[in-house]
Motif scaffolding. Structure first.
Motif, PDB file in Angstrom:
ATOM      1  N   HIS A 117       0.833  -1.197   0.000  1.00 48.59           N
ATOM      2  CA  HIS A 117       0.000   0.000   0.000  1.00 48.59           C
ATOM      3  C   HIS A 117       0.871   1.252   0.000  1.00 48.59           C
ATOM      4  CE1 HIS A 117      -1.907  -3.290   2.205  1.00 48.59           C
ATOM      5  NE2 HIS A 117      -3.099  -2.784   1.968  1.00 48.59           N
TER       6      HIS A 117
ATOM      7  N   ILE B 239      -1.673  -1.110  -4.213  1.00 49.21           N
ATOM      8  CA  ILE B 239      -2.728  -0.213  -3.774  1.00 49.21           C
ATOM      9  C   ILE B 239      -2.139   1.176  -3.570  1.00 49.21           C
ATOM     10  CG2 ILE B 239      -4.327   0.325  -1.899  1.00 49.21           C
ATOM     11  CD1 ILE B 239      -4.693  -2.652  -1.476  1.00 49.21           C
TER      12      ILE B 239
ATOM     13  N   LEU C 284      -9.307   1.604   1.044  1.00 45.42           N
ATOM     14  CA  LEU C 284      -8.617   0.320   0.950  1.00 45.42           C
ATOM     15  C   LEU C 284      -9.570  -0.765   0.453  1.00 45.42           C
ATOM     16  CD1 LEU C 284      -6.329   0.174   4.119  1.00 45.42           C
ATOM     17  CD2 LEU C 284      -5.779   0.955   1.820  1.00 45.42           C
TER      18      LEU C 284
ATOM     19  N   ARG D 273      -6.851  -6.603   8.546  1.00 45.06           N
ATOM     20  CA  ARG D 273      -7.043  -5.216   8.932  1.00 45.06           C
ATOM     21  C   ARG D 273      -8.050  -5.135  10.079  1.00 45.06           C
ATOM     22  NH1 ARG D 273      -9.140  -3.281   3.779  1.00 45.06           N
ATOM     23  NH2 ARG D 273     -10.095  -1.696   5.088  1.00 45.06           N
TER      24      ARG D 273
END
Length: 304
Positions: free
Chosen positions: A31, A63, A107, A177
């Motif tokens: 990310h 990402i 996300l 997450r």
């Protein structure tokens, strides 16, 4: 150099976020995040404090997420924020204090709409040494509460949002997450895991009041360890009902999992083959229950 977020100084984190060099590797994804909101920094330092991050950009990031004002005016007047994952999405601008929600939404959008090397199914996933439990439910079905309760029971959290299915062997990839909690699920999960594991409440969002349940350090350190599904559950919470389970044949499970996938139509035949393997190698049930305690007992009886 990658290190737990809490080891970095707030000023350095803020500068990296503003410059767009804040990077985080988690599960199968890298990310790259940018944003200049103090609310976002506070959220990351609290809820993501144990996650490994780097303040320098990586060569490859799957990402790329930018959190910014929807237009120039909203940078200064009635300040707002939207997630920009690098493609057009119908994201509703949020007040700046809701930057944590914009971050999590961004996300989710990135994984749901950009991932092409894994089949993505909207589901909660946990696992133990015997295999993984995939839980696919409509909004309000109790998926997140059940996922958090199973994590508290000792299961390893893979994800509250996605079953990431390998296209070759239908194994499941972790993406642990924080667990998103809404409205009535917040006090329920707080009682189960303890208030120190729950983030500050964000009130008045389009989803109502929300909070996030932190992930165990041990689950983060195992974010590269895949598993195969042993149970596929389609849970439904309804207050006052008696617990009941109905076994589904693989065809029924497949027909329910396909609409829950965010990239099935994009991937085509590889996704079909993966979901068939997933359903054939696990037992599938539709379960109904009236309390979290009932759901845990039911899952235990089913072989969870």
């Amino acid at each position: 150099m990658s290190a737990p977020l809490q080891q970095f100084d707030s000023k350095d984190l803020k500068q990296a976020l503003k410059a767009g060099t804040f990077t985080m590797s988690l599960g199968p994804f890298a990310h790259l995040v940018s944003g200049s909101s103090d609310a976002l920094l506070d959220f990351l330092e609290d809820t993501y404090r144990d996650y490994n991050v780097d303040l320098q950009p990586r060569d490859v990031t799957e990402i790329v997420l930018s959190l910014k004002a929807p237009n120039f005016v909203r940078r200064f007047v009635r300040r707002q924020i939207t997630p920009d994952p690098g493609f057009d999405v119908p994201a509703v601008p949020l007040p700046l204090r809701m930057a944590p929600l914009a971050f999590e939404m961004g996300l989710n959008l990135s994984v749901a709409l950009k991932c092409c090397r894994l089949m993505t199914i909207h589901a909660g996933v946990v696992a133990d040494e015997k295999g993984a439990i995939v839980m696919s439910a409509a909004s309000g079905g109790g998926k997140s509460t059940l996922t958090a309760a199973l994590m508290a029971e000792g299961y390893r959290l893979f994800s509250d949002e996605f079953a990431l299915v390998d296209l070759e062997n239908a194994s499941l990839h972790p993406y642990p997450r924080p667990i998103s909690l809404k409205q009535q699920s917040i006090p329920v999960v707080r009682d189960i895991v303890g208030s120190d594991q729950i983030s500050d409440l964000i009130t008045g969002t389009p989803k109502g009041d929300i909070a996030y349940c932190r992930v165990k350090k041990s689950d983060l350190s195992a974010d590269n360890q895949t598993s195969h599904a042993k149970l596929i559950l389609f849970p439904r919470f309804e207050e006052g009902v008696s617990p009941v389970a109905r076994m589904l044949n693989p065809a029924e499970a497949i027909m329910r999992l396909i609409p829950a996938s965010t990239n099935y139509n994009l991937l085509g035949e590889p996704a079909f083959n993966a979901v068939v393997k997933l359903a054939r190698n696990a037992r599938a049930y539709e379960i109904s229950y009236g309390s979290t305690a009932q759901s845990l007992r039911l899952i235990s009886e089913l072989g969870g």
